[in-house]
Design an enzyme around this catalytic site. Structure first.
Site, PDB file in Angstrom:
ATOM      1  CE  LYS A  76      -4.430   0.677   0.292  1.00 18.21           C
ATOM      2  NZ  LYS A  76      -5.382  -0.481  -0.173  1.00 18.21           N
TER       3      LYS A  76
HETATM    4  N1  GLU Z   1      -7.290  -0.071  -3.441  1.00 14.74           N
HETATM    5  C1  GLU Z   1      -7.898  -1.406  -3.522  1.00 14.74           C
HETATM    6  C2  GLU Z   1      -7.953  -2.167  -2.477  1.00 14.74           C
HETATM    7  O1  GLU Z   1      -7.765  -1.781  -1.281  1.00 14.74           O
HETATM    8  C3  GLU Z   1      -7.395  -1.731  -4.853  1.00 14.74           C
HETATM    9  C4  GLU Z   1      -6.144  -2.543  -4.884  1.00 14.74           C
HETATM   10  C5  GLU Z   1      -5.519  -3.084  -6.266  1.00 14.74           C
HETATM   11  O2  GLU Z   1      -6.274  -3.238  -7.078  1.00 14.74           O
HETATM   12  O3  GLU Z   1      -4.279  -3.196  -6.064  1.00 14.74           O
HETATM   13  O4  GLU Z   1      -8.201  -3.404  -2.642  1.00 14.74           O
END
Ligand code: GLU
Length: 430
Positions: free
Chosen positions: A120
């Site tokens: 993240k």
């Molecule tokens: N931000 C989204 C999540 O928390 C998608 C992450 C992604 O597609 O890599 O799952």
């Protein structure tokens, strides 16, 4: 005792009074690790992020001043494949939050059986107060500073809170400029014209809809008799509400950061979306009664979908929640201290790492399509998403039944077990 050995892990640490997403994540991890009888060394390995990067992002503002923003990228684990996870822009982004969110991505990908680890990233800024040009500069500098981290086989970002397809396009472009060739698979959630996947924008909401319907079936709830409350009216909240309404459910409460609304006859979602398009937020929306943010979560309803942000359902309000099902569209909307209260009340909680995994699943589809260079129809995307969400729901449900725990702990057990078994097979290098 061998002093080089990590402390032997015995049982879950008590839940601390302070609630932060990382502690909430760690508490569930501890409970699941305990039930799995995880070896101390594997426990240590899985709780520690592989990389935690903090970067400074200097930006020349319109008035010539230099402003320095702080950016983060945490890679929690990459044992299953390249790390995957979104990038958020918000004033309260912190390293602890990134660590929790990155770990959740590891567990999410493991549950969904997609070959990714978890990561993240984010930048501490208030995008609502920044001109688009400044957001573009922040995005490009953030990407340039993380060139050695990102890559289709290394770490693949995606949208998250306050970032969108345009931001992903800038990431793709900046990375490609440095590479001297276009590399679409370095990021997902791109505009379709740049190698994005059909259905990616709605994927998280669609996944929420699929697992909500499955849970409703378990409780014998028919869509036409089901009332729904959705907290958050961004991409995830508004899509989930829309798709559940299309299935016949009645959306009686909605809310965003600006205001919350209730209408027992059902809210006209097309009107609400029109309103948000012109005024940016829900505040001022007509056609429903204005209520407080607390009241929204505590409304009499069948399904509550917290799709806004972390720490919304806590030990302070959990006892007042009346829904039969909670579908966690957001990451970490429920604190660890609220879990036992909801369980005591018999509320079926579809945990975030399952409920909102539709987004990363279609991100995986996008990455596959970019690498193969062949793009799927919307039908193919949606039917594969449906199949994978349903299979994951069944696996989580079976894991929970087997260990006689909540769906959340069942999901953690499933995920941790998979990552731990993969680690065992790969072994420790060095
Ligand atoms: N931000 C989204 C999540 O928390 C998608 C992450 C992604 O597609 O890599 O799952």
């Amino acid at each position: 005792m061998d002093i080089l050995q990590p402390a032997v892990y015995k049982e879950p640490a008590p839940i601390l009074d302070k609630e932060n997403p990382f502690e909430s994540m760690m508490h569930r991890f501890d409970v699941a690790a305990h039930l799995l009888n995880l070896e101390p060394g594997v426990y240590e390995y899985l709780k520690t992020p592989v990389k935690q990067i903090i970067i400074s992002i200097p930006i020349a503002m319109d008035n010539g001043e230099i402003k320095v923003f702080e950016g983060y990228r945490v890679i929690h684990n990459d044992i299953l494949g390249p790390s995957k996870g979104g990038i958020r822009y918000a004033p309260d982004v912190s390293l602890d939050e990134m660590k929790a969110l990155a770990a959740w991505m590891t567990w999410k990908c493991a549950i969904m059986n997609i070959p990714f680890g978890g990561a993240k990233g984010g930048v501490r800024c208030d995008p609502g107060k920044l001109a688009p040009l400044v957001i573009e500069k922040i995005t490009r500098r953030y990407t340039a500073n993380l060139l050695d981290i990102f890559g289709p086989d290394r770490d693949v970002p995606a949208p998250d809170m306050n970032t969108n397809e345009q931001v992903m396009a800038w990431i793709m472009d900046t990375y490609s400029m440095h590479l001297r060739r276009t590399e679409t698979a370095v990021v997902t959630g791109k505009p379709q014209i740049l190698g994005g996947s059909l259905g990616r924008r709605e994927a998280t909401g669609r996944g929420c809809m699929i697992v909500t319907l499955t849970a409703m079936e378990k409780l014998g709830l028919k869509p036409k008799d089901t009332t729904i409350v959705v907290q958050g009216f961004g991409n995830v909240g508004s899509t989930t509400a829309q798709l559940l309404a299309e299935k016949g459910c009645k959306i009686i409460g909605i809310g965003d950061v600006s205001a919350a609304y209730y209408n027992k006859k059902g809210i006209d979602l097309a009107n609400a979306s029109e309103w948000v398009k012109s005024s940016r937020t829900l505040a001022g929306f007509q056609g429903a009664e204005r209520i407080s943010q607390e009241e929204l979560l505590e409304l009499e309803c069948d399904v509550l979908v917290p799709a806004a942000k972390e720490d919304q359902i806590t030990h302070r309000n959990a006892a007042k929640i009346k829904a039969k099902i909670i579908c966690e569209g957001a990451n970490g909307p429920t604190t660890a201290k609220a879990d036992p209260i909801l369980q005591e009340k018999g509320i079926l909680v579809i945990p975030d790492i399952l409920a909102n995994a539709g987004g990363v699943t279609v991100s995986y589809f996008e990455w596959v399509q970019d690498r193969v260079g062949y793009f799927w129809s919307l039908d193919r995307v949606n039917s594969r998403l449906e199949r994978m969400m349903s299979e994951a729901f069944i696996s989580v449900y079976e894991s929970a039944e087997r260990y006689k725990v909540s769906l959340r702990i069942g999901a953690y057990i499933l995920a941790i077990d998979k990552v731990a078994r993969t680690l065992k097979l790969r072994g420790i290098y060095g």
